[in-house]
Each structure stands twice: as structure tokens, then as C-alpha cells.
Motif scaffolding. Structure first.
Motif, PDB file in Angstrom:
ATOM      1  N   ALA A  95      11.391  15.467  15.726  1.00  0.00           N
ATOM      2  CA  ALA A  95      10.661  14.448  14.979  1.00  0.00           C
ATOM      3  C   ALA A  95       9.909  13.554  15.959  1.00  0.00           C
ATOM      4  O   ALA A  95      10.407  13.260  17.049  1.00  0.00           O
ATOM      5  CB  ALA A  95      11.618  13.618  14.134  1.00  0.00           C
ATOM      6  N   VAL A  96       8.713  13.143  15.543  1.00  0.00           N
ATOM      7  CA  VAL A  96       7.915  12.245  16.365  1.00  0.00           C
ATOM      8  C   VAL A  96       7.061  11.380  15.449  1.00  0.00           C
ATOM      9  O   VAL A  96       6.653  11.832  14.377  1.00  0.00           O
ATOM     10  CB  VAL A  96       7.041  13.025  17.379  1.00  0.00           C
ATOM     11  N   GLU A  97       6.831  10.158  15.883  1.00  0.00           N
ATOM     12  CA  GLU A  97       5.944   9.275  15.141  1.00  0.00           C
ATOM     13  C   GLU A  97       4.567   9.340  15.786  1.00  0.00           C
ATOM     14  O   GLU A  97       4.442   9.214  17.003  1.00  0.00           O
ATOM     15  CB  GLU A  97       6.481   7.846  15.122  1.00  0.00           C
ATOM     16  N   ILE A  98       3.549   9.519  14.938  1.00  0.00           N
ATOM     17  CA  ILE A  98       2.174   9.645  15.406  1.00  0.00           C
ATOM     18  C   ILE A  98       1.365   8.499  14.798  1.00  0.00           C
ATOM     19  O   ILE A  98       1.383   8.321  13.577  1.00  0.00           O
ATOM     20  CB  ILE A  98       1.576  10.997  14.983  1.00  0.00           C
ATOM     21  N   PRO A  99       0.654   7.746  15.636  1.00  0.00           N
ATOM     22  CA  PRO A  99      -0.185   6.675  15.086  1.00  0.00           C
ATOM     23  C   PRO A  99      -1.257   7.255  14.160  1.00  0.00           C
ATOM     24  O   PRO A  99      -1.889   8.272  14.473  1.00  0.00           O
ATOM     25  CB  PRO A  99      -0.835   6.045  16.317  1.00  0.00           C
ATOM     26  N   MET A 100      -1.451   6.619  13.027  1.00  0.00           N
ATOM     27  CA  MET A 100      -2.464   7.057  12.071  1.00  0.00           C
ATOM     28  C   MET A 100      -3.842   7.121  12.739  1.00  0.00           C
ATOM     29  O   MET A 100      -4.653   7.993  12.418  1.00  0.00           O
ATOM     30  CB  MET A 100      -2.485   6.118  10.864  1.00  0.00           C
ATOM     31  N   ALA A 101      -4.091   6.227  13.679  1.00  0.00           N
ATOM     32  CA  ALA A 101      -5.387   6.182  14.360  1.00  0.00           C
ATOM     33  C   ALA A 101      -5.727   7.503  15.050  1.00  0.00           C
ATOM     34  O   ALA A 101      -6.912   7.866  15.142  1.00  0.00           O
ATOM     35  CB  ALA A 101      -5.410   5.036  15.367  1.00  0.00           C
ATOM     36  N   ASP A 102      -4.730   8.242  15.525  1.00  0.00           N
ATOM     37  CA  ASP A 102      -4.998   9.530  16.180  1.00  0.00           C
ATOM     38  C   ASP A 102      -5.831  10.447  15.289  1.00  0.00           C
ATOM     39  O   ASP A 102      -6.725  11.148  15.763  1.00  0.00           O
ATOM     40  CB  ASP A 102      -3.695  10.267  16.509  1.00  0.00           C
ATOM     41  N   PRO A 132      -7.238  18.239  20.024  1.00  0.00           N
ATOM     42  CA  PRO A 132      -8.358  18.828  20.779  1.00  0.00           C
ATOM     43  C   PRO A 132      -8.296  18.383  22.245  1.00  0.00           C
ATOM     44  O   PRO A 132      -9.183  17.701  22.761  1.00  0.00           O
ATOM     45  CB  PRO A 132      -9.583  18.266  20.054  1.00  0.00           C
ATOM     46  N   ARG A 133      -7.244  18.782  22.940  1.00  0.00           N
ATOM     47  CA  ARG A 133      -6.960  18.273  24.292  1.00  0.00           C
ATOM     48  C   ARG A 133      -8.050  18.581  25.292  1.00  0.00           C
ATOM     49  O   ARG A 133      -8.270  17.817  26.225  1.00  0.00           O
ATOM     50  CB  ARG A 133      -5.594  18.753  24.773  1.00  0.00           C
ATOM     51  N   ASP A 134      -8.772  19.685  25.131  1.00  0.00           N
ATOM     52  CA  ASP A 134      -9.818  20.031  26.088  1.00  0.00           C
ATOM     53  C   ASP A 134     -11.094  19.218  25.871  1.00  0.00           C
ATOM     54  O   ASP A 134     -11.958  19.182  26.745  1.00  0.00           O
ATOM     55  CB  ASP A 134     -10.141  21.521  26.015  1.00  0.00           C
ATOM     56  N   ASP A 135     -11.205  18.567  24.733  1.00  0.00           N
ATOM     57  CA  ASP A 135     -12.403  17.786  24.413  1.00  0.00           C
ATOM     58  C   ASP A 135     -12.318  16.333  24.868  1.00  0.00           C
ATOM     59  O   ASP A 135     -13.330  15.628  24.891  1.00  0.00           O
ATOM     60  CB  ASP A 135     -12.665  17.801  22.901  1.00  0.00           C
ATOM     61  N   TYR A 144       0.600  12.512  24.451  1.00  0.00           N
ATOM     62  CA  TYR A 144      -0.007  13.264  23.352  1.00  0.00           C
ATOM     63  C   TYR A 144       0.641  14.633  23.193  1.00  0.00           C
ATOM     64  O   TYR A 144       0.734  15.151  22.086  1.00  0.00           O
ATOM     65  CB  TYR A 144      -1.520  13.392  23.554  1.00  0.00           C
ATOM     66  N   ASP A 145       1.093  15.214  24.300  1.00  0.00           N
ATOM     67  CA  ASP A 145       1.755  16.526  24.217  1.00  0.00           C
ATOM     68  C   ASP A 145       2.966  16.472  23.296  1.00  0.00           C
ATOM     69  O   ASP A 145       3.263  17.433  22.582  1.00  0.00           O
ATOM     70  CB  ASP A 145       2.177  17.012  25.602  1.00  0.00           C
ATOM     71  N   TYR A 146       3.679  15.340  23.279  1.00  0.00           N
ATOM     72  CA  TYR A 146       4.839  15.193  22.405  1.00  0.00           C
ATOM     73  C   TYR A 146       4.453  15.187  20.926  1.00  0.00           C
ATOM     74  O   TYR A 146       5.300  15.402  20.063  1.00  0.00           O
ATOM     75  CB  TYR A 146       5.594  13.891  22.711  1.00  0.00           C
ATOM     76  N   ARG A 147       3.215  14.933  20.629  1.00  0.00           N
ATOM     77  CA  ARG A 147       2.750  14.852  19.240  1.00  0.00           C
ATOM     78  C   ARG A 147       2.317  16.197  18.670  1.00  0.00           C
ATOM     79  O   ARG A 147       1.986  16.278  17.493  1.00  0.00           O
ATOM     80  CB  ARG A 147       1.608  13.829  19.144  1.00  0.00           C
TER      81      ARG A 147
END
Length: 158
Positions: A95-102, A132-135, A144-147
Motif C-alpha cells: 500500500a502507498v499513498e499517492i498525492p492527487m496532484a501527481d 512517465p519516468r522517461d519524460d 516516485y518509484d514507490y508509487r
């Protein structure tokens, strides 16, 4: 899109999903601050969302891959989601919390295909949150990898 329009579209998605409910199990459950409370979506309902494709590398696979699915913000908008973050839960209890802004700052995809093949539970599926990590250089960071949640099955909007 207004909340009313989002609720109407979500209702249409659910009606379509209900028509095939006997044939398919839900892949994704969305709870929390959304119109209508809890929503369960099967493959047909998820594939009815606007399709998007993303090519990127990952930290858990070799090379560049092509991911097909839908934008997380499209799903959240259609469900009238409000709140500051989303808790994503995987089948393996990760489980992970992701900010809505992402989801509004980046084209975060919920993928159901990789390189043209359906994702399966044994290989990161049936759903995988992909950034889109390459962008964007900022996305090449462990925070971000954890998300990147593979085997995604539940979102709780808070």
C-alpha cells in the motif's frame, strides 16, 4: 467536466459493467471521496475509458516498454473524486499513498497491457500504475518509484 457529468459517465460505465458482471470479476475497487460511494469496475468498464499509451523504462524491468491503459485522472474525474491523495493497494498487500496532484501534473497511466499483451497477476497485473519516468527527470527518483503499484486492485480517495 462537472461533477454531475462525471457522475453520469461513471453511471454509464457501471451500467456497462453490470451487463457483463456475470462474465467478469471486478479488477478495481474505488472507495472514499467519490460520487456514489464504492465502485467496482471490471475489465470491460476499465477498457471503456479513453485509451492512452506510454513508452517508458521501469526500475523493475529491462529496456523500454509500451504500456496501454487509461489516465488515472480520467478515472478520478469520471468518478467525481475529491481529496488530496489516493491510497493504492495491491493484491500482495503493498500500500502507498499517492498525492492527487501527481495525476494532474503527470500522465500517470493505469496499465492493463504491456507491449501489447494483457498484464496478468503473475507478471505485475492485472493493473499497474505507471509513471512517465522517461519524460520528466524529477520522476527518476525513488520517491516516485514507490508509487508504481503493480497488481493494483483498490484505490481509496481521501
Amino acid at each position: 467536466m462537472t461533477r454531475q457529468t462525471g457522475a453520469t459517465v461513471a453511471a454509464l460505465i457501471l451500467v456497462g459493467a453490470a451487463a457483463v458482471a456475470e462474465q467478469q470479476d471486478p479488477l478495481l475497487q474505488v472507495t472514499g471521496r467519490i460520487d456514489g460511494g464504492t465502485v467496482s469496475l471490471d475489465r470491460t468498464a476499465l477498457e471503456a475509458l479513453p485509451v492512452t499509451t506510454l513508452e517508458t523504462t521501469t526500475v523493475v524491468t529491462d529496456g523500454t516498454h509500451r504500456f496501454t491503459g487509461f489516465l488515472m485522472r480520467d478515472l478520478l474525474d469520471r468518478l467525481g473524486a475529491g481529496g488530496d491523495h489516493v491510497s493504492a493497494l495491491a493484491l500482495n498487500d503493498y500500500a502507498v499513498e499517492i498525492p492527487m496532484a501527481d495525476f494532474y501534473d503527470y500522465d500517470v497511466v493505469v496499465a492493463y497491457r504491456m507491449d501489447g499483451k494483457a498484464l496478468h497477476r503473475a507478471d505485475k497485473g492485472p493493473l499497474w500504475i505507471v509513471y512517465p519516468r522517461d519524460d520528466h527527470a524529477v520522476l527518476q527518483d525513488i520517491r516516485y518509484d514507490y508509487r508504481w503499484v503493480w497488481q493494483l486492485y483498490q484505490l481509496d480517495v481521501r
